[in-house]
Design a protein around this motif. Structure first.
Motif, PDB file in Angstrom:
ATOM      1  N   GLU A 153      -1.726 -14.912   0.152  1.00 50.90           N
ATOM      2  CA  GLU A 153      -1.675 -15.016  -1.373  1.00 50.90           C
ATOM      3  C   GLU A 153      -0.296 -14.243  -1.958  1.00 50.90           C
ATOM      4  O   GLU A 153       0.084 -14.656  -2.915  1.00 50.90           O
ATOM      5  CB  GLU A 153      -2.901 -14.251  -1.769  1.00 50.90           C
ATOM      6  N   SER A 154       0.019 -13.171  -1.183  1.00 48.53           N
ATOM      7  CA  SER A 154       1.064 -12.031  -1.746  1.00 48.53           C
ATOM      8  C   SER A 154       1.998 -11.735  -0.753  1.00 48.53           C
ATOM      9  O   SER A 154       2.726 -10.677  -0.884  1.00 48.53           O
ATOM     10  CB  SER A 154       0.131 -10.990  -2.346  1.00 48.53           C
ATOM     11  N   GLY A 155       2.116 -12.730   0.184  1.00 49.10           N
ATOM     12  CA  GLY A 155       3.172 -12.172   1.258  1.00 49.10           C
ATOM     13  C   GLY A 155       4.719 -12.206   0.653  1.00 49.10           C
ATOM     14  O   GLY A 155       5.370 -11.361   1.093  1.00 49.10           O
ATOM     15  N   ALA A 156       4.953 -13.095  -0.186  1.00 51.67           N
ATOM     16  CA  ALA A 156       6.279 -13.271  -0.695  1.00 51.67           C
ATOM     17  C   ALA A 156       6.470 -12.070  -1.673  1.00 51.67           C
ATOM     18  O   ALA A 156       7.733 -11.321  -1.545  1.00 51.67           O
ATOM     19  CB  ALA A 156       6.436 -14.370  -1.700  1.00 51.67           C
ATOM     20  N   LYS A 157       5.333 -11.401  -2.360  1.00 53.32           N
ATOM     21  CA  LYS A 157       5.786 -10.132  -3.273  1.00 53.32           C
ATOM     22  C   LYS A 157       6.114  -9.021  -2.269  1.00 53.32           C
ATOM     23  O   LYS A 157       6.876  -8.150  -2.595  1.00 53.32           O
ATOM     24  CB  LYS A 157       4.364  -9.917  -4.106  1.00 53.32           C
ATOM     25  N   ILE A 158       5.056  -8.857  -1.048  1.00 53.70           N
ATOM     26  CA  ILE A 158       5.304  -8.045  -0.218  1.00 53.70           C
ATOM     27  C   ILE A 158       6.770  -8.093   0.452  1.00 53.70           C
ATOM     28  O   ILE A 158       7.578  -6.749   0.718  1.00 53.70           O
ATOM     29  CB  ILE A 158       4.147  -7.956   1.029  1.00 53.70           C
ATOM     30  N   ALA A 159       7.182  -9.086   0.900  1.00 55.33           N
ATOM     31  CA  ALA A 159       8.555  -9.011   1.515  1.00 55.33           C
ATOM     32  C   ALA A 159       9.517  -8.795   0.619  1.00 55.33           C
ATOM     33  O   ALA A 159      10.490  -8.000   0.940  1.00 55.33           O
ATOM     34  CB  ALA A 159       8.485 -10.731   2.210  1.00 55.33           C
ATOM     35  N   ALA A 160       9.416  -9.159  -0.656  1.00 54.84           N
ATOM     36  CA  ALA A 160      10.284  -8.923  -1.868  1.00 54.84           C
ATOM     37  C   ALA A 160      10.449  -7.450  -1.866  1.00 54.84           C
ATOM     38  O   ALA A 160      11.489  -6.761  -1.964  1.00 54.84           O
ATOM     39  CB  ALA A 160      10.292  -9.758  -2.959  1.00 54.84           C
ATOM     40  N   ALA A 161       9.360  -6.798  -1.967  1.00 53.63           N
ATOM     41  CA  ALA A 161       9.217  -5.467  -2.151  1.00 53.63           C
ATOM     42  C   ALA A 161       9.947  -4.582  -0.948  1.00 53.63           C
ATOM     43  O   ALA A 161      10.610  -3.609  -1.322  1.00 53.63           O
ATOM     44  CB  ALA A 161       7.729  -4.933  -2.466  1.00 53.63           C
ATOM     45  N   LEU A 162       9.611  -5.405   0.129  1.00 56.56           N
ATOM     46  CA  LEU A 162      10.372  -4.387   1.340  1.00 56.56           C
ATOM     47  C   LEU A 162      11.941  -4.659   1.224  1.00 56.56           C
ATOM     48  O   LEU A 162      12.633  -3.681   1.907  1.00 56.56           O
ATOM     49  CB  LEU A 162       9.731  -5.098   2.377  1.00 56.56           C
ATOM     50  N   LYS A 163      12.477  -5.672   0.761  1.00 56.17           N
ATOM     51  CA  LYS A 163      13.858  -5.813   0.739  1.00 56.17           C
ATOM     52  C   LYS A 163      14.342  -5.447  -0.576  1.00 56.17           C
ATOM     53  O   LYS A 163      15.535  -5.291  -0.708  1.00 56.17           O
ATOM     54  CB  LYS A 163      14.164  -7.431   0.840  1.00 56.17           C
ATOM     55  N   ALA A 219      -5.419 -13.811   4.696  1.00 55.48           N
ATOM     56  CA  ALA A 219      -5.923 -14.339   3.435  1.00 55.48           C
ATOM     57  C   ALA A 219      -4.956 -13.618   2.264  1.00 55.48           C
ATOM     58  O   ALA A 219      -4.315 -14.029   1.451  1.00 55.48           O
ATOM     59  CB  ALA A 219      -7.142 -14.342   2.865  1.00 55.48           C
ATOM     60  N   VAL A 220      -4.673 -12.127   2.453  1.00 52.78           N
ATOM     61  CA  VAL A 220      -4.091 -11.385   1.725  1.00 52.78           C
ATOM     62  C   VAL A 220      -2.720 -11.680   1.783  1.00 52.78           C
ATOM     63  O   VAL A 220      -1.673 -11.899   0.777  1.00 52.78           O
ATOM     64  CB  VAL A 220      -4.124  -9.902   1.698  1.00 52.78           C
TER      65      VAL A 220
END
Length: 71
Positions: A27-37, A23-24
């Motif tokens: 909801e915020s997978g795109a933010k996490i992926a962008a932060a890692l990149k 669920a997390v």
């Protein structure tokens, strides 16, 4: 018997953690992926509903009229 009773809560807890983690990420997978990149993600603000302005005006008028009559 004790091993069986210990395994069931462990598996239930593991299942709950997987469900919450999914669920997390949803909801915020795109933010996490962008932060890692090292990029920033533009997130659109939630849509705001338009309120009916007449409802507020009519209730204010009724309130003023009531107090005027009581005075």
């Amino acid at each position: 018997m004790t091993a069986i009773l210990g395994t069931l809560p462990f598996l239930a807890t593991l299942w709950l953690l997987v469900v919450l983690g999914a669920a997390v990420l949803e909801e915020s997978g795109a933010k996490i992926a962008a932060a890692l990149k090292g990029r920033s993600v533009h997130v659109a603000p939630p849509a705001v509903r338009r309120m009916n302005s007449r409802a507020g005006v009519s209730s204010a008028r009724r309130f003023e009229t009531r107090w005027r009559a009581a005075a």
